[in-house]
Design an enzyme around this catalytic site. Structure first.
Site, PDB file in Angstrom:
ATOM      1  N   ASP A 255      -5.975 -13.473   0.591  1.00 53.30           N
ATOM      2  CA  ASP A 255      -5.874 -12.749   1.860  1.00 53.30           C
ATOM      3  C   ASP A 255      -7.076 -11.837   2.097  1.00 53.30           C
ATOM      4  OD1 ASP A 255      -5.226 -11.031  -0.210  1.00 53.30           O
ATOM      5  OD2 ASP A 255      -3.180 -10.669   0.433  1.00 53.30           O
TER       6      ASP A 255
ATOM      7  N   HIS B 155       6.401  -8.384  -1.180  1.00 55.71           N
ATOM      8  CA  HIS B 155       5.448  -9.283  -0.503  1.00 55.71           C
ATOM      9  C   HIS B 155       4.536  -9.968  -1.509  1.00 55.71           C
ATOM     10  CE1 HIS B 155       2.469  -5.707   0.036  1.00 55.71           C
ATOM     11  NE2 HIS B 155       1.961  -6.509  -0.860  1.00 55.71           N
TER      12      HIS B 155
ATOM     13  N   ASN C 298       7.669  -4.055  -1.879  1.00 57.11           N
ATOM     14  CA  ASN C 298       8.746  -4.636  -1.070  1.00 57.11           C
ATOM     15  C   ASN C 298       8.908  -6.143  -1.303  1.00 57.11           C
ATOM     16  OD1 ASN C 298       6.514  -5.697   0.163  1.00 57.11           O
ATOM     17  ND2 ASN C 298       6.864  -4.759   2.169  1.00 57.11           N
TER      18      ASN C 298
ATOM     19  N   GLU D 229       5.032 -10.560   4.328  1.00 57.86           N
ATOM     20  CA  GLU D 229       5.947  -9.415   4.233  1.00 57.86           C
ATOM     21  C   GLU D 229       7.390  -9.867   4.460  1.00 57.86           C
ATOM     22  OE1 GLU D 229       4.925  -6.484   3.440  1.00 57.86           O
ATOM     23  OE2 GLU D 229       2.959  -6.054   4.301  1.00 57.86           O
TER      24      GLU D 229
HETATM   25  C1  F6R Z   1      -3.673  -8.746  -2.837  1.00 65.44           C
HETATM   26  C2  F6R Z   1      -2.367  -9.125  -2.344  1.00 65.44           C
HETATM   27  C3  F6R Z   1      -1.202  -8.204  -2.407  1.00 65.44           C
HETATM   28  C4  F6R Z   1      -1.066  -7.476  -3.742  1.00 65.44           C
HETATM   29  C5  F6R Z   1       0.179  -6.598  -3.765  1.00 65.44           C
HETATM   30  C6  F6R Z   1       0.281  -5.797  -5.042  1.00 65.44           C
HETATM   31  O1  F6R Z   1      -4.611  -9.789  -2.624  1.00 65.44           O
HETATM   32  O2  F6R Z   1      -2.247 -10.183  -1.819  1.00 65.44           O
HETATM   33  O3  F6R Z   1      -0.043  -8.965  -2.152  1.00 65.44           O
HETATM   34  O4  F6R Z   1      -1.009  -8.407  -4.778  1.00 65.44           O
HETATM   35  O5  F6R Z   1       0.162  -5.712  -2.679  1.00 65.44           O
HETATM   36  O6  F6R Z   1      -0.746  -4.847  -5.070  1.00 65.44           O
HETATM   37  P1  F6R Z   1      -1.070  -4.012  -6.403  1.00 65.44           P
HETATM   38  O7  F6R Z   1      -1.520  -5.000  -7.419  1.00 65.44           O
HETATM   39  O8  F6R Z   1      -2.164  -3.077  -5.991  1.00 65.44           O
HETATM   40  O9  F6R Z   1       0.191  -3.313  -6.785  1.00 65.44           O
END
Ligand code: F6R
Length: 251
Positions: free
Chosen positions: A68, A139, A137, A144
């Protein structure tokens, strides 16, 4: 069933993750890695750089696709995921930059950009291993919780909770882009293997939902229960809401 690997500390998660990626890289002529940003995989990228410096892994034939990117955002912005990947991995190993693919956060034709990204994944032969972190959450990528989820690469709105969670990286909450481009659920599930990294109590709800074995759009990571080759690398804190019956298959 999810292969749960419980690690004592983050460094062990980093090493186990790097072990698996190095193996996949060694198994293919042109290995295709699906990569994530965020804090979860940083230790693993550091470990990969260490192994590259020791001559234990060669990135010259590796092709990557990132999950992403914020939208809109310039690749030069130090909060863009392109910047993150260069800084935490690509600038330190012998990967060919032309083989690294991050969605264009400045694209003026988003539909074309999303379809082109899918075509490039297909032309590369599909993703051999997809690395994922999990949002608090539930995702994955920027998919989401919602009444329905999107299969393909698409533009999407960030939820308030994700904007708040990601504000820690920006000067202020109002600087966080409100949209993103992301692989969709089918893109993620098409990877031949999935490696999920989750540590800390913040992730306990989402991990408990994942390990309950069900599938719900209210917690997108649970869709990984539809895949037959998923490894969860986690610590004990991430398992605190799972009760006794965690189906741990490795330790
Ligand atoms: C990042 C991504 C997000 C993260 C998620 C967890 O490319 O796609 O889905 O993997 O928000 O973030 P962290 O690792 O910072 O807790």
């Amino acid at each position: 069933m999810i292969n749960v690997v419980v690690c004592k500390e983050r460094q062990e998660i980093a090493e186990r993750g790097a072990d698996r990626l190095v193996s996949v890289i060694g198994e293919h002529d042109t290995p295709v890695l699906g990569l994530a940003t965020g804090s979860s995989p940083i230790g693993m990228y550091e470990e990969l750089i260490r192994r590259y410096e020791k001559g234990e892994v060669d990135f010259s034939r590796v092709i990557t696709f990132n999950l992403d990117e914020y939208y809109p955002i310039s690749p030069d912005n130090d909060q863009s995921y392109r910047y993150f990947m260069n800084r935490h991995l690509f600038d330190h190993v012998n990967i060919q930059m032309a083989n690294t693919h991050v969605l264009d956060g400045l694209s003026t034709d988003v539909e074309k950009e999303c379809r082109a990204f899918e075509r490039q994944i297909e032309e590369a032969g599909g993703v051999d291993i997809q690395v994922l972190g999990i949002g608090r959450n539930g995702h994955i990528g920027f998919n989401e919780p919602a009444p329905s989820l999107v299969p393909g690469v698409h533009k999407t709105d960030l939820t308030e909770s994700t904007i708040r969670a990601n504000a820690r990286f920006f000067a202020s909450e109002s600087d966080v882009p409100r949209q993103s481009l992301t692989m969709g659920m089918a893109n993620i599930l098409r990877a031949r293997e999935i490696l999920v990294i989750a540590y800390g109590e913040d992730k306990a709800d989402a991990v408990a939902a994942l390990l309950s074995g069900g599938v719900t759009t209210a917690c997108p990571v649970t869709f990984l229960n539809l895949h037959d080759r998923v490894t969860l690398l986690c610590d004990r804190a991430a398992l605190t809401l799972c009760g006794e019956g965690v189906p741990q298959t490795e330790s």
